[in-house]
Design a protein around this motif. Structure first.
Motif, PDB file in Angstrom:
ATOM      1  N   ARG A   1       0.832  -1.198   0.000  1.00  0.00           N
ATOM      2  CA  ARG A   1       0.000   0.000   0.000  1.00  0.00           C
ATOM      3  C   ARG A   1       0.875   1.261   0.000  1.00  0.00           C
ATOM      4  O   ARG A   1       0.605   2.226  -0.731  1.00  0.00           O
ATOM      5  N   ARG A   2       1.914   1.243   0.796  1.00  0.00           N
ATOM      6  CA  ARG A   2       2.849   2.375   0.888  1.00  0.00           C
ATOM      7  C   ARG A   2       3.490   2.670  -0.475  1.00  0.00           C
ATOM      8  O   ARG A   2       3.548   3.828  -0.918  1.00  0.00           O
ATOM      9  N   MET A   3       3.934   1.624  -1.164  1.00  0.00           N
ATOM     10  CA  MET A   3       4.614   1.801  -2.447  1.00  0.00           C
ATOM     11  C   MET A   3       3.644   2.247  -3.539  1.00  0.00           C
ATOM     12  O   MET A   3       3.966   3.117  -4.358  1.00  0.00           O
ATOM     13  N   VAL A   4       2.449   1.672  -3.557  1.00  0.00           N
ATOM     14  CA  VAL A   4       1.460   2.051  -4.571  1.00  0.00           C
ATOM     15  C   VAL A   4       1.042   3.511  -4.389  1.00  0.00           C
ATOM     16  O   VAL A   4       0.869   4.251  -5.369  1.00  0.00           O
ATOM     17  N   MET A   5       0.896   3.949  -3.144  1.00  0.00           N
ATOM     18  CA  MET A   5       0.552   5.348  -2.882  1.00  0.00           C
ATOM     19  C   MET A   5       1.629   6.278  -3.443  1.00  0.00           C
ATOM     20  O   MET A   5       1.323   7.320  -4.044  1.00  0.00           O
ATOM     21  N   ALA A   6       2.884   5.896  -3.269  1.00  0.00           N
ATOM     22  CA  ALA A   6       3.979   6.718  -3.786  1.00  0.00           C
ATOM     23  C   ALA A   6       3.964   6.752  -5.316  1.00  0.00           C
ATOM     24  O   ALA A   6       4.136   7.812  -5.928  1.00  0.00           O
ATOM     25  N   VAL A   7       3.761   5.593  -5.919  1.00  0.00           N
ATOM     26  CA  VAL A   7       3.736   5.505  -7.385  1.00  0.00           C
ATOM     27  C   VAL A   7       2.597   6.351  -7.957  1.00  0.00           C
ATOM     28  O   VAL A   7       2.730   6.974  -9.016  1.00  0.00           O
ATOM     29  N   ALA A   8       1.471   6.395  -7.251  1.00  0.00           N
ATOM     30  CA  ALA A   8       0.308   7.159  -7.719  1.00  0.00           C
ATOM     31  C   ALA A   8       0.494   8.665  -7.572  1.00  0.00           C
ATOM     32  O   ALA A   8      -0.265   9.438  -8.175  1.00  0.00           O
ATOM     33  N   ASN A   9       1.495   9.086  -6.807  1.00  0.00           N
ATOM     34  CA  ASN A   9       1.723  10.515  -6.613  1.00  0.00           C
ATOM     35  C   ASN A   9       2.150  11.145  -7.939  1.00  0.00           C
ATOM     36  O   ASN A   9       3.120  10.694  -8.563  1.00  0.00           O
ATOM     37  N   PRO A  10       1.467  12.174  -8.411  1.00  0.00           N
ATOM     38  CA  PRO A  10       1.802  12.751  -9.719  1.00  0.00           C
ATOM     39  C   PRO A  10       3.188  13.365  -9.796  1.00  0.00           C
ATOM     40  O   PRO A  10       3.716  13.564 -10.897  1.00  0.00           O
ATOM     41  N   ASN A  11       3.814  13.644  -8.648  1.00  0.00           N
ATOM     42  CA  ASN A  11       5.151  14.242  -8.657  1.00  0.00           C
ATOM     43  C   ASN A  11       6.269  13.216  -8.722  1.00  0.00           C
ATOM     44  O   ASN A  11       7.437  13.584  -8.815  1.00  0.00           O
ATOM     45  N   MET A  12       5.949  11.945  -8.659  1.00  0.00           N
ATOM     46  CA  MET A  12       6.954  10.885  -8.650  1.00  0.00           C
ATOM     47  C   MET A  12       7.119  10.343 -10.070  1.00  0.00           C
ATOM     48  O   MET A  12       6.158  10.161 -10.794  1.00  0.00           O
ATOM     49  N   ASP A  13       8.392  10.066 -10.467  1.00  0.00           N
ATOM     50  CA  ASP A  13       8.676   9.600 -11.826  1.00  0.00           C
ATOM     51  C   ASP A  13       9.313   8.215 -11.890  1.00  0.00           C
ATOM     52  O   ASP A  13       9.010   7.433 -12.785  1.00  0.00           O
ATOM     53  N   ILE A  14      10.213   7.926 -10.961  1.00  0.00           N
ATOM     54  CA  ILE A  14      10.977   6.676 -11.006  1.00  0.00           C
ATOM     55  C   ILE A  14      10.964   6.031  -9.629  1.00  0.00           C
ATOM     56  O   ILE A  14      11.230   6.698  -8.619  1.00  0.00           O
ATOM     57  N   LEU A  15      10.663   4.734  -9.578  1.00  0.00           N
ATOM     58  CA  LEU A  15      10.714   3.969  -8.332  1.00  0.00           C
ATOM     59  C   LEU A  15      12.123   3.438  -8.140  1.00  0.00           C
ATOM     60  O   LEU A  15      12.594   2.572  -8.874  1.00  0.00           O
ATOM     61  N   GLY A  16      12.842   3.999  -7.151  1.00  0.00           N
ATOM     62  CA  GLY A  16      14.240   3.637  -6.940  1.00  0.00           C
ATOM     63  C   GLY A  16      14.412   2.348  -6.166  1.00  0.00           C
ATOM     64  O   GLY A  16      13.589   1.996  -5.320  1.00  0.00           O
ATOM     65  N   HIS A  17      15.499   1.626  -6.468  1.00  0.00           N
ATOM     66  CA  HIS A  17      15.912   0.356  -5.826  1.00  0.00           C
ATOM     67  C   HIS A  17      14.778  -0.271  -5.000  1.00  0.00           C
ATOM     68  O   HIS A  17      14.785  -0.275  -3.766  1.00  0.00           O
ATOM     69  N   CYS A  18      13.830  -0.864  -5.685  1.00  0.00           N
ATOM     70  CA  CYS A  18      12.521  -1.171  -5.100  1.00  0.00           C
ATOM     71  C   CYS A  18      12.538  -2.163  -3.944  1.00  0.00           C
ATOM     72  O   CYS A  18      11.697  -2.065  -3.055  1.00  0.00           O
ATOM     73  N   THR A  19      13.457  -3.127  -3.915  1.00  0.00           N
ATOM     74  CA  THR A  19      13.426  -4.101  -2.817  1.00  0.00           C
ATOM     75  C   THR A  19      14.297  -3.679  -1.640  1.00  0.00           C
ATOM     76  O   THR A  19      14.193  -4.258  -0.562  1.00  0.00           O
ATOM     77  N   GLY A  20      15.172  -2.680  -1.845  1.00  0.00           N
ATOM     78  CA  GLY A  20      16.055  -2.236  -0.773  1.00  0.00           C
ATOM     79  C   GLY A  20      17.145  -3.222  -0.402  1.00  0.00           C
ATOM     80  O   GLY A  20      17.849  -3.030   0.588  1.00  0.00           O
ATOM     81  N   ARG A  21      17.308  -4.261  -1.193  1.00  0.00           N
ATOM     82  CA  ARG A  21      18.243  -5.319  -0.813  1.00  0.00           C
ATOM     83  C   ARG A  21      19.699  -4.888  -0.974  1.00  0.00           C
ATOM     84  O   ARG A  21      20.027  -3.975  -1.732  1.00  0.00           O
ATOM     85  N   TYR A  22      20.584  -5.565  -0.243  1.00  0.00           N
ATOM     86  CA  TYR A  22      22.029  -5.513  -0.456  1.00  0.00           C
ATOM     87  C   TYR A  22      22.501  -6.948  -0.657  1.00  0.00           C
ATOM     88  O   TYR A  22      22.227  -7.821   0.175  1.00  0.00           O
ATOM     89  N   VAL A  23      23.203  -7.178  -1.738  1.00  0.00           N
ATOM     90  CA  VAL A  23      23.714  -8.528  -2.015  1.00  0.00           C
ATOM     91  C   VAL A  23      25.179  -8.653  -1.620  1.00  0.00           C
ATOM     92  O   VAL A  23      25.778  -9.725  -1.747  1.00  0.00           O
ATOM     93  N   ALA A  24      25.768  -7.574  -1.125  1.00  0.00           N
ATOM     94  CA  ALA A  24      27.151  -7.590  -0.655  1.00  0.00           C
ATOM     95  C   ALA A  24      27.265  -6.608   0.495  1.00  0.00           C
ATOM     96  O   ALA A  24      26.445  -5.701   0.650  1.00  0.00           O
ATOM     97  N   GLY A  25      28.294  -6.780   1.310  1.00  0.00           N
ATOM     98  CA  GLY A  25      28.485  -5.874   2.436  1.00  0.00           C
ATOM     99  C   GLY A  25      27.461  -6.114   3.524  1.00  0.00           C
ATOM    100  O   GLY A  25      27.581  -7.055   4.317  1.00  0.00           O
TER     101      GLY A  25
END
Length: 336
Positions: free
Chosen positions: A213-237
């Motif tokens: 719900r949080r992510m869909v609300m952000a995507v629906a915001n007319p001022n938002m253009d690109i969904l950055g690093h969507c899973t937040g994962r780190y595969v190293a470090g």
């Protein structure tokens, strides 16, 4: 190549290789230390063996300076230039099609270099533009920009664009997606920016339904253009696991609202994972292949993202930063 250029090139290659920051700083610091010296002054200090009297110049950097003054390619630089693992084997056609980078940080937030340095590095890589996307105020650990500081940055960007034309620094931000899906900056200010990347940086273990719900609300915001690093994962470090959300719903929202899914090229992120990248492709999403660079050499990480995009069959026409700057900005305005 002169000594200053050689030192900066070494720093760039160390950044690209994701080497520790202290090593990079040694070479950038030495470059700054000799920048004010005339060629004759520098040559005289080298002949006298007094280079190390300069603050920021040590044994290794003094050797680089000496070899460069002698007309040689410094051995340290030659070794870095012949690194066998660069560039990645795949994605070269897509990388050649990219016109710019939509996710770049400067020392206004948690980047290590001034805006001009980042822009000059982007120009050297053949970019026509970069989107300056420093963090928003909630991310205090990254010196996120308040509305006042962001407005001041817009004035600086305008001045630099006048000097660097035809290259363009597009105005932007990496804005935090707040817990309720709102964006962490004044809406009127976000509307002024060319490109807005929205990312999650907090409460990444939120329950799946609430996170969706949080992510869909952000995507629906007319001022938002690109969904950055969507899973937040780190595969190293940090080796951080993926956030849990209904990817099909989130990516379908991206498609319906005309937003792009970022293919984050940072080697410790490589986000989204291939299975989610393929899902977003199948659902008809647009993409942005971004470096998420925090230093000049990291701008050259885009080939990692291009390689992954090619492996998953992402065509160049679905990647928004294959478009020239004016078309990219028009696309962003089309969903506001």
């Amino acid at each position: 190549m002169g000594p200053t250029a050689a030192l900066k090139r070494i720093a760039f290659l160390l950044e690209r290789a994701n080497e520790p920051e202290y090593r990079v700083k040694a070479f950038r610091g030495a470059a700054a230390a000799i920048a004010a010296l005339s060629p004759d002054e520098l040559a005289d200090m080298c002949a006298k063996g007094s280079l190390k009297s300069l603050k920021g110049v040590g044994d290794v950097t003094a050797k680089v300076i000496g070899e460069s003054l002698a007309g040689e390619v410094p051995a340290y630089l030659a070794k870095l230039e012949t690194a066998s693992d660069w560039p990645p084997a795949g994605g070269r056609a897509l990388r050649a099609a990219l016109r710019g980078d939509c996710h770049v940080h400067s020392d206004w937030s948690d980047g290590g270099s001034p805006i001009r340095e980042m822009a000059e590095a982007a120009i050297a890589l053949g970019h026509e533009y970069m989107v300056l996307s420093d963090h928003s105020p909630r991310l205090t650990v990254a010196r996120g920009l308040t509305a006042e500081r962001l407005r001041a940055q817009l004035d600086v960007v305008a001045e630099l664009n006048a000097e660097l034309a035809p290259f363009r620094i597009l105005t932007g931000i990496e804005v935090d997606i707040l817990d309720d899906g709102a964006l962490d900056q004044e809406p009127e200010l976000l509307a002024r920016l060319d490109i807005v990347v929205a990312s999650l940086h907090s409460k990444l273990r939120m329950e799946r339904e609430a996170m969706t719900r949080r992510m869909v609300m952000a995507v629906a915001n007319p001022n938002m253009d690109i969904l950055g690093h969507c899973t937040g994962r780190y595969v190293a470090g940090k080796n951080r696991p993926e956030s849990e959300f209904d990817a099909e719903l989130v990516f379908e929202a991206c498609r319906q609202f005309g937003k792009a899914v970022e293919i984050n090229s940072r080697p410790e992120r490589l986000d989204p994972p291939r299975r989610l990248l393929s899902l977003a492709l199948d659902l008809g999403c647009l993409f942005a292949v971004d470096s998420d660079a925090h230093a000049p050499g990291q701008l050259d990480w885009q080939p990692y993202g291009c390689d992954r995009a090619e492996q998953c069959g992402v065509p160049a026409e679905r990647v928004v930063n294959t478009r020239p700057a004016h078309e990219l900005v028009e696309w962003a305005r089309s969903h506001t």
